[in-house]
Design a protein around this motif. Structure first.
Motif, PDB file in Angstrom:
ATOM      1  N   VAL A   1       0.764  -1.301   0.085  1.00 31.61           N
ATOM      2  CA  VAL A   1      -0.049  -0.061   0.174  1.00 31.61           C
ATOM      3  C   VAL A   1       1.036   1.142  -0.041  1.00 31.61           C
ATOM      4  O   VAL A   1       0.600   2.334  -0.762  1.00 31.61           O
ATOM      5  CB  VAL A   1      -0.910  -0.055   1.332  1.00 31.61           C
ATOM      6  CG1 VAL A   1      -1.762   1.319   1.298  1.00 31.61           C
ATOM      7  CG2 VAL A   1      -2.000  -1.083   1.001  1.00 31.61           C
ATOM      8  N   VAL A   2       1.914   1.161   0.717  1.00 34.10           N
ATOM      9  CA  VAL A   2       2.678   2.710   1.002  1.00 34.10           C
ATOM     10  C   VAL A   2       3.456   2.763  -0.350  1.00 34.10           C
ATOM     11  O   VAL A   2       3.573   3.922  -1.045  1.00 34.10           O
ATOM     12  CB  VAL A   2       3.847   2.182   2.188  1.00 34.10           C
ATOM     13  CG1 VAL A   2       4.926   3.395   1.927  1.00 34.10           C
ATOM     14  CG2 VAL A   2       3.319   2.197   3.324  1.00 34.10           C
ATOM     15  N   GLU A   3       3.956   1.828  -0.924  1.00 35.99           N
ATOM     16  CA  GLU A   3       4.591   1.954  -2.632  1.00 35.99           C
ATOM     17  C   GLU A   3       3.676   2.321  -3.414  1.00 35.99           C
ATOM     18  O   GLU A   3       3.973   3.179  -4.304  1.00 35.99           O
ATOM     19  CB  GLU A   3       5.030   0.407  -2.853  1.00 35.99           C
ATOM     20  CG  GLU A   3       5.689   0.283  -4.084  1.00 35.99           C
ATOM     21  CD  GLU A   3       6.835   1.081  -4.358  1.00 35.99           C
ATOM     22  OE1 GLU A   3       7.196   1.271  -5.695  1.00 35.99           O
ATOM     23  OE2 GLU A   3       7.455   1.670  -3.565  1.00 35.99           O
ATOM     24  N   ALA A   4       2.185   1.787  -3.024  1.00 31.49           N
ATOM     25  CA  ALA A   4       1.324   2.195  -4.347  1.00 31.49           C
ATOM     26  C   ALA A   4       0.986   3.792  -3.936  1.00 31.49           C
ATOM     27  O   ALA A   4       0.716   4.525  -5.086  1.00 31.49           O
ATOM     28  CB  ALA A   4      -0.014   1.262  -4.058  1.00 31.49           C
ATOM     29  N   VAL A   5       1.118   4.126  -2.910  1.00 34.07           N
ATOM     30  CA  VAL A   5       0.378   5.635  -2.703  1.00 34.07           C
ATOM     31  C   VAL A   5       1.572   6.442  -3.008  1.00 34.07           C
ATOM     32  O   VAL A   5       1.693   7.524  -3.661  1.00 34.07           O
ATOM     33  CB  VAL A   5       0.061   5.885  -1.228  1.00 34.07           C
ATOM     34  CG1 VAL A   5      -0.090   7.095  -0.909  1.00 34.07           C
ATOM     35  CG2 VAL A   5      -1.244   4.971  -0.924  1.00 34.07           C
ATOM     36  N   VAL A   6       2.955   6.305  -2.435  1.00 37.74           N
ATOM     37  CA  VAL A   6       3.959   7.082  -2.364  1.00 37.74           C
ATOM     38  C   VAL A   6       4.539   7.176  -3.891  1.00 37.74           C
ATOM     39  O   VAL A   6       4.902   8.249  -4.354  1.00 37.74           O
ATOM     40  CB  VAL A   6       4.956   6.661  -1.458  1.00 37.74           C
ATOM     41  CG1 VAL A   6       6.371   7.514  -1.708  1.00 37.74           C
ATOM     42  CG2 VAL A   6       4.601   6.913   0.091  1.00 37.74           C
ATOM     43  N   THR A   7       4.814   5.909  -4.479  1.00 37.82           N
ATOM     44  CA  THR A   7       5.340   6.161  -5.973  1.00 37.82           C
ATOM     45  C   THR A   7       4.293   6.263  -6.888  1.00 37.82           C
ATOM     46  O   THR A   7       4.274   7.090  -7.768  1.00 37.82           O
ATOM     47  CB  THR A   7       6.253   4.720  -5.980  1.00 37.82           C
ATOM     48  OG1 THR A   7       7.235   4.741  -5.026  1.00 37.82           O
ATOM     49  CG2 THR A   7       6.888   4.646  -7.353  1.00 37.82           C
ATOM     50  N   ASP A   8       3.601   5.026  -7.097  1.00 35.86           N
ATOM     51  CA  ASP A   8       2.571   5.213  -8.174  1.00 35.86           C
ATOM     52  C   ASP A   8       1.378   6.179  -8.228  1.00 35.86           C
ATOM     53  O   ASP A   8       1.245   6.939  -8.886  1.00 35.86           O
ATOM     54  CB  ASP A   8       1.808   3.806  -8.127  1.00 35.86           C
ATOM     55  CG  ASP A   8       2.623   2.595  -8.339  1.00 35.86           C
ATOM     56  OD1 ASP A   8       2.534   1.656  -9.579  1.00 35.86           O
ATOM     57  OD2 ASP A   8       3.436   2.303  -7.624  1.00 35.86           O
ATOM     58  N   GLY A   9       0.990   6.609  -6.919  1.00 38.49           N
ATOM     59  CA  GLY A   9       0.025   7.664  -6.733  1.00 38.49           C
ATOM     60  C   GLY A   9       0.792   8.781  -7.075  1.00 38.49           C
ATOM     61  O   GLY A   9       0.010   9.719  -7.760  1.00 38.49           O
ATOM     62  N   THR A  10       1.921   9.260  -6.559  1.00 34.64           N
ATOM     63  CA  THR A  10       2.388  10.519  -6.781  1.00 34.64           C
ATOM     64  C   THR A  10       2.921  10.755  -8.276  1.00 34.64           C
ATOM     65  O   THR A  10       2.621  11.614  -8.792  1.00 34.64           O
ATOM     66  CB  THR A  10       3.983  10.638  -5.993  1.00 34.64           C
ATOM     67  OG1 THR A  10       3.632  10.517  -4.610  1.00 34.64           O
ATOM     68  CG2 THR A  10       4.596  11.896  -6.224  1.00 34.64           C
TER      69      THR A  10
END
Length: 274
Positions: A137-146
């Motif tokens: 989830v963190v990777e999805a938000v921080v990297t993909d989401g950004t």
């Protein structure tokens, strides 16, 4: 060592981008972007320019970029996903700062190739992220989401910047008028949003920022010195189309995943001995 230098480059690029944003906001004594270059990028400069509050999304993007820069410094050494992303990430950060400086110094014509290059680099990053799934989830938000938010917003910003550059250069739209051009550009932006939704398999971040930008284009065309109701309607329809297609694609992907999981479960049950 090569991987370490990439991490350092991303961190330095993030600092450069944030400093550029600080200067571009006018907080360091410079001219705010909307007032720079003779006001060519203000909300009333062209029919496709978004209203001022739209640019608050940059705060979210910059926070995400800083979080990404910090996170990638502590990733595992064999994280190929971040290693591949490092080059387009650094280029996007430097191009962002270069765009701000070009406008600040009044080189509006130079801002166009810079923002086109930025858009191309963000598409490159989107392609790389699309090829692999985030680790959590963190990777999805921080990297993909950004980077998704970054891409969607720059799509709108590129349209607004192009219109500003052409207008400042004396282009008068072949006599078609601001309403026609506003509708056409909004339609193209909506089509881009739909294509990103399909190609990105229903990713929410690009659609969110693109729809945000188009919504503020509509606000600017309904209230202000440059009113264009047709453009406002087209911008709302384009934003809605991108959102609906994104949700449909995302839902269909979920249905296919559930069906595939159910089929696998049935095959496993049939293979077990009685």
């Amino acid at each position: 060592m090569k991987r370490i230098w990439k991490r350092i480059a991303v961190a330095v690029g993030a600092v450069v981008a944030v400093v550029g944003a600080f200067v571009g906001s006018g907080a360091a004594g410079g001219t705010p972007i909307q007032d720079a270059a003779g006001g060519a990028l203000s909300a009333s400069a062209t029919a496709i320019a978004p209203d001022g509050p739209a640019f608050s999304i940059w705060s979210v993007v910059y926070v995400g970029l800083i979080a990404y820069a910090v996170r990638q410094c502590f990733r595992t050494a064999d994280d190929d996903r971040h290693t591949r992303l490092a080059v387009p990430a650094v280029l996007s950060l430097l191009l962002n700062a270069a765009w701000i400086l070009s406008v600040q110094f009044g080189f509006l014509w130079l801002s166009e190739p810079i923002i086109l290059a930025l858009l191309a680099v963000l598409v490159w990053a989107f392609v790389l992220l699309r090829r692999s799934r985030p680790s959590g989830v963190v990777e999805a938000v921080v990297t993909d989401g950004t980077f998704g938010l970054y891409l969607g917003w720059v799509c709108v910003a590129t349209a607004a910047n192009t219109a500003a550059v052409l207008t400042a250069a004396g282009f008068r739209g072949f006599g078609l008028g601001q309403d026609v051009w506003g509708v056409l550009v909004a339609a193209v932006a909506g089509l881009v949003g739909v294509l990103l939704a399909v190609w990105g398999r229903g990713r929410l971040a690009p659609t969110t920022s693109l729809a945000w930008g188009l919504a503020w284009v509509a606000v600017a065309r309904l209230d202000g010195p440059l009113v264009s109701t047709p453009t406002a309607v087209a911008a709302v329809v384009a934003a809605a189309a991108a959102v609906v297609v994104t949700l449909v694609v995302r839902a269909r992907a979920g249905w296919r995943g559930a069906a595939a999981g159910g089929g696998a479960a049935r095959r496993a049950a049939a293979a077990r001995p009685a």
